[in-house]
Design a protein around this motif. Structure first.
Motif, PDB file in Angstrom:
ATOM      1  N   LEU A   1      40.279  31.777  34.943  1.00 36.82           N
ATOM      2  CA  LEU A   1      40.695  33.176  34.852  1.00 36.82           C
ATOM      3  C   LEU A   1      40.418  33.923  36.152  1.00 36.82           C
ATOM      4  N   VAL A   2      39.266  33.674  36.755  1.00 39.37           N
ATOM      5  CA  VAL A   2      38.959  34.306  38.051  1.00 39.37           C
ATOM      6  C   VAL A   2      39.957  33.853  39.102  1.00 39.37           C
ATOM      7  N   LEU A   3      40.279  32.576  39.110  1.00 36.62           N
ATOM      8  CA  LEU A   3      41.256  32.065  40.071  1.00 36.62           C
ATOM      9  C   LEU A   3      42.633  32.667  39.833  1.00 36.62           C
ATOM     10  N   LEU A   4      43.019  32.808  38.592  1.00 38.39           N
ATOM     11  CA  LEU A   4      44.310  33.410  38.264  1.00 38.39           C
ATOM     12  C   LEU A   4      44.378  34.859  38.714  1.00 38.39           C
ATOM     13  N   LEU A   5      43.339  35.612  38.458  1.00 38.16           N
ATOM     14  CA  LEU A   5      43.318  37.013  38.866  1.00 38.16           C
ATOM     15  C   LEU A   5      43.264  37.163  40.383  1.00 38.16           C
ATOM     16  N   THR A   6      42.571  36.264  41.065  1.00 37.28           N
ATOM     17  CA  THR A   6      42.498  36.322  42.524  1.00 37.28           C
ATOM     18  C   THR A   6      43.857  36.053  43.152  1.00 37.28           C
ATOM     19  N   THR A   7      44.548  35.037  42.660  1.00 37.79           N
ATOM     20  CA  THR A   7      45.862  34.743  43.229  1.00 37.79           C
ATOM     21  C   THR A   7      46.859  35.851  42.920  1.00 37.79           C
ATOM     22  N   GLN A   8      46.709  36.504  41.780  1.00 33.59           N
ATOM     23  CA  GLN A   8      47.609  37.605  41.459  1.00 33.59           C
ATOM     24  C   GLN A   8      47.327  38.802  42.343  1.00 33.59           C
ATOM     25  N   ALA A   9      46.069  39.081  42.612  1.00 29.30           N
ATOM     26  CA  ALA A   9      45.707  40.263  43.408  1.00 29.30           C
ATOM     27  C   ALA A   9      46.030  40.095  44.878  1.00 29.30           C
ATOM     28  N   THR A  10      46.026  38.873  45.366  1.00 28.27           N
ATOM     29  CA  THR A  10      46.270  38.650  46.790  1.00 28.27           C
ATOM     30  C   THR A  10      47.701  38.245  47.089  1.00 28.27           C
ATOM     31  N   GLY A  11      48.523  38.074  46.081  1.00 24.27           N
ATOM     32  CA  GLY A  11      49.909  37.653  46.298  1.00 24.27           C
ATOM     33  C   GLY A  11      50.725  38.727  46.989  1.00 24.27           C
ATOM     34  N   ALA A  12      51.648  38.285  47.822  1.00 22.25           N
ATOM     35  CA  ALA A  12      52.474  39.226  48.568  1.00 22.25           C
ATOM     36  C   ALA A  12      53.467  39.950  47.652  1.00 22.25           C
ATOM     37  N   ASP A  13      53.985  39.263  46.651  1.00 19.23           N
ATOM     38  CA  ASP A  13      54.985  39.875  45.775  1.00 19.23           C
ATOM     39  C   ASP A  13      54.374  40.486  44.522  1.00 19.23           C
ATOM     40  N   ARG A  14      53.042  40.425  44.393  1.00 19.46           N
ATOM     41  CA  ARG A  14      52.347  40.978  43.216  1.00 19.46           C
ATOM     42  C   ARG A  14      52.959  40.442  41.927  1.00 19.46           C
ATOM     43  N   TRP A  15      52.795  39.180  41.747  1.00 12.12           N
ATOM     44  CA  TRP A  15      53.350  38.446  40.614  1.00 12.12           C
ATOM     45  C   TRP A  15      53.086  39.210  39.325  1.00 12.12           C
ATOM     46  N   ALA A  16      54.148  39.593  38.643  1.00  8.83           N
ATOM     47  CA  ALA A  16      54.029  40.471  37.475  1.00  8.83           C
ATOM     48  C   ALA A  16      53.310  39.801  36.306  1.00  8.83           C
ATOM     49  N   ALA A  17      53.497  38.519  36.124  1.00 15.39           N
ATOM     50  CA  ALA A  17      52.865  37.834  34.999  1.00 15.39           C
ATOM     51  C   ALA A  17      51.373  37.650  35.209  1.00 15.39           C
ATOM     52  N   GLY A  18      50.882  37.822  36.412  1.00 17.71           N
ATOM     53  CA  GLY A  18      49.464  37.647  36.688  1.00 17.71           C
ATOM     54  C   GLY A  18      48.591  38.653  35.979  1.00 17.71           C
ATOM     55  N   SER A  19      49.137  39.791  35.602  1.00 15.11           N
ATOM     56  CA  SER A  19      48.345  40.775  34.880  1.00 15.11           C
ATOM     57  C   SER A  19      48.423  40.586  33.365  1.00 15.11           C
TER      58      SER A  19
ATOM     59  N   LEU B   1      48.878  37.259  31.923  1.00 15.37           N
ATOM     60  CA  LEU B   1      48.311  35.958  31.584  1.00 15.37           C
ATOM     61  C   LEU B   1      46.814  35.994  31.273  1.00 15.37           C
ATOM     62  N   PRO B   2      46.004  36.817  31.945  1.00 15.68           N
ATOM     63  CA  PRO B   2      44.585  36.873  31.545  1.00 15.68           C
ATOM     64  C   PRO B   2      44.369  37.289  30.096  1.00 15.68           C
ATOM     65  N   LEU B   3      45.239  38.109  29.557  1.00 11.84           N
ATOM     66  CA  LEU B   3      45.121  38.465  28.140  1.00 11.84           C
ATOM     67  C   LEU B   3      45.308  37.242  27.247  1.00 11.84           C
ATOM     68  N   PHE B   4      46.243  36.373  27.620  1.00  5.49           N
ATOM     69  CA  PHE B   4      46.447  35.142  26.860  1.00  5.49           C
ATOM     70  C   PHE B   4      45.257  34.199  27.013  1.00  5.49           C
ATOM     71  N   VAL B   5      44.697  34.130  28.216  1.00  5.69           N
ATOM     72  CA  VAL B   5      43.538  33.271  28.433  1.00  5.69           C
ATOM     73  C   VAL B   5      42.350  33.749  27.601  1.00  5.69           C
TER      74      VAL B   5
END
Length: 107
Positions: free
Chosen positions: A43-61, A63-67
Protein backbone atom coordinates in the motif's frame (compact mmCIF):
# COMPACT_ATOMS: atom_id res chain seq x y z
CA UNK A 1 7.64 16.74 -5.00
CA UNK A 2 8.64 14.18 -2.40
CA UNK A 3 11.91 12.31 -2.31
CA UNK A 4 11.48 8.71 -3.40
CA UNK A 5 14.07 7.15 -1.12
CA UNK A 6 12.10 7.45 2.12
CA UNK A 7 8.81 5.87 1.05
CA UNK A 8 10.58 3.17 -0.97
CA UNK A 9 12.75 2.27 2.01
CA UNK A 10 9.67 2.20 4.24
CA UNK A 11 7.85 -0.08 1.80
CA UNK A 12 10.88 -2.36 1.52
CA UNK A 13 11.24 -2.49 5.32
CA UNK A 14 7.56 -3.34 5.80
CA UNK A 15 7.62 -6.07 3.16
CA UNK A 16 10.91 -7.44 4.49
CA UNK A 17 9.65 -7.58 8.07
CA UNK A 18 6.41 -9.18 6.88
CA UNK A 19 8.18 -11.88 4.86
CA UNK A 20 10.55 -12.56 7.77
CA UNK A 21 7.55 -12.81 10.10
CA UNK A 22 5.82 -15.24 7.77
CA UNK A 23 8.94 -17.39 7.36
CA UNK A 24 10.00 -17.53 11.01
CA UNK A 25 6.87 -17.51 13.17
CA UNK A 26 5.00 -20.61 14.24
CA UNK A 27 2.21 -18.72 15.97
CA UNK A 28 -0.80 -18.21 13.68
CA UNK A 29 -1.61 -14.72 14.97
CA UNK A 30 1.93 -13.49 14.36
CA UNK A 31 1.79 -15.05 10.91
CA UNK A 32 -1.27 -12.89 10.23
CA UNK A 33 0.64 -9.83 11.43
CA UNK A 34 3.34 -10.67 8.87
CA UNK A 35 0.75 -10.85 6.09
CA UNK A 36 -0.64 -7.49 7.14
CA UNK A 37 2.85 -5.98 7.07
CA UNK A 38 3.32 -7.19 3.50
CA UNK A 39 -0.03 -5.66 2.53
CA UNK A 40 0.93 -2.39 4.23
CA UNK A 41 4.23 -2.28 2.37
CA UNK A 42 2.41 -2.77 -0.91
CA UNK A 43 0.00 0.00 0.00
CA UNK A 44 2.84 2.41 0.78
CA UNK A 45 4.46 1.56 -2.54
CA UNK A 46 1.18 2.06 -4.37
CA UNK A 47 0.58 5.45 -2.78
CA UNK A 48 4.18 6.54 -3.43
CA UNK A 49 4.01 5.71 -7.12
CA UNK A 50 0.67 7.47 -7.40
CA UNK A 51 1.93 10.61 -5.67
CA UNK A 52 5.11 10.86 -7.72
CA UNK A 53 3.63 9.97 -11.10
CA UNK A 54 3.76 12.60 -13.81
CA UNK A 55 0.18 11.99 -14.99
CA UNK A 56 -1.26 11.56 -11.46
CA UNK A 57 -2.73 8.16 -12.13
CA UNK A 58 -6.40 8.47 -11.19
CA UNK A 59 -6.83 4.91 -9.95
CA UNK A 60 -3.98 5.34 -7.48
CA UNK A 61 -6.28 7.14 -5.07
CA UNK A 62 -9.03 4.52 -5.29
CA UNK A 63 -6.95 1.34 -5.13
CA UNK A 64 -5.82 1.89 -1.51
CA UNK A 65 -9.46 1.69 -0.46
CA UNK A 66 -9.67 -1.75 -2.06
CA UNK A 67 -6.42 -2.81 -0.40
CA UNK A 68 -7.68 -1.72 3.02
CA UNK A 69 -11.01 -3.49 2.44
CA UNK A 70 -9.31 -6.72 1.38
CA UNK A 71 -6.95 -6.54 4.37
CA UNK A 72 -9.86 -6.09 6.76
CA UNK A 73 -11.77 -9.01 5.23
CA UNK A 74 -8.65 -11.18 5.37
CA UNK A 75 -8.16 -10.42 9.05
CA UNK A 76 -11.76 -11.30 9.89
CA UNK A 77 -11.69 -14.62 8.05
CA UNK A 78 -8.23 -15.58 9.28
CA UNK A 79 -9.03 -14.79 12.91
CA UNK A 80 -12.19 -16.87 12.65
CA UNK A 81 -10.09 -19.80 11.40
CA UNK A 82 -7.52 -19.26 14.18
CA UNK A 83 -10.27 -19.23 16.82
CA UNK A 84 -11.78 -22.42 15.39
CA UNK A 85 -8.39 -24.15 15.47
CA UNK A 86 -7.78 -22.92 19.02
CA UNK A 87 -11.12 -24.29 20.19
CA UNK A 88 -10.44 -27.61 18.49
CA UNK A 89 -6.81 -28.14 19.48
CA UNK A 90 -6.26 -25.81 22.44
CA UNK A 91 -3.22 -24.18 20.80
CA UNK A 92 -2.50 -21.94 17.83
CA UNK A 93 1.00 -23.30 17.29
CA UNK A 94 1.17 -24.17 13.60
CA UNK A 95 3.74 -26.94 14.06
CA UNK A 96 1.58 -28.65 16.66
CA UNK A 97 -1.41 -28.52 14.32
CA UNK A 98 0.54 -30.12 11.48
CA UNK A 99 1.92 -32.82 13.82
CA UNK A 100 -1.59 -33.65 15.04
CA UNK A 101 -2.78 -33.92 11.43
CA UNK A 102 0.07 -36.28 10.60
CA UNK A 103 -0.77 -38.49 13.58
CA UNK A 104 -4.43 -38.71 12.55
CA UNK A 105 -3.51 -39.89 9.04
CA UNK A 106 -1.12 -42.60 10.22
CA UNK A 107 -2.64 -46.14 10.32
Amino acid sequence: MIHLVGPYLLAAALVGLGVAGIAVRRNAVLLLVGVELVLSGGLVLLLTTQATGADRWAAGSVLPLFVITIAAAEVVVALAVVLAVFRLRGSIDLDAASDATDREEAP
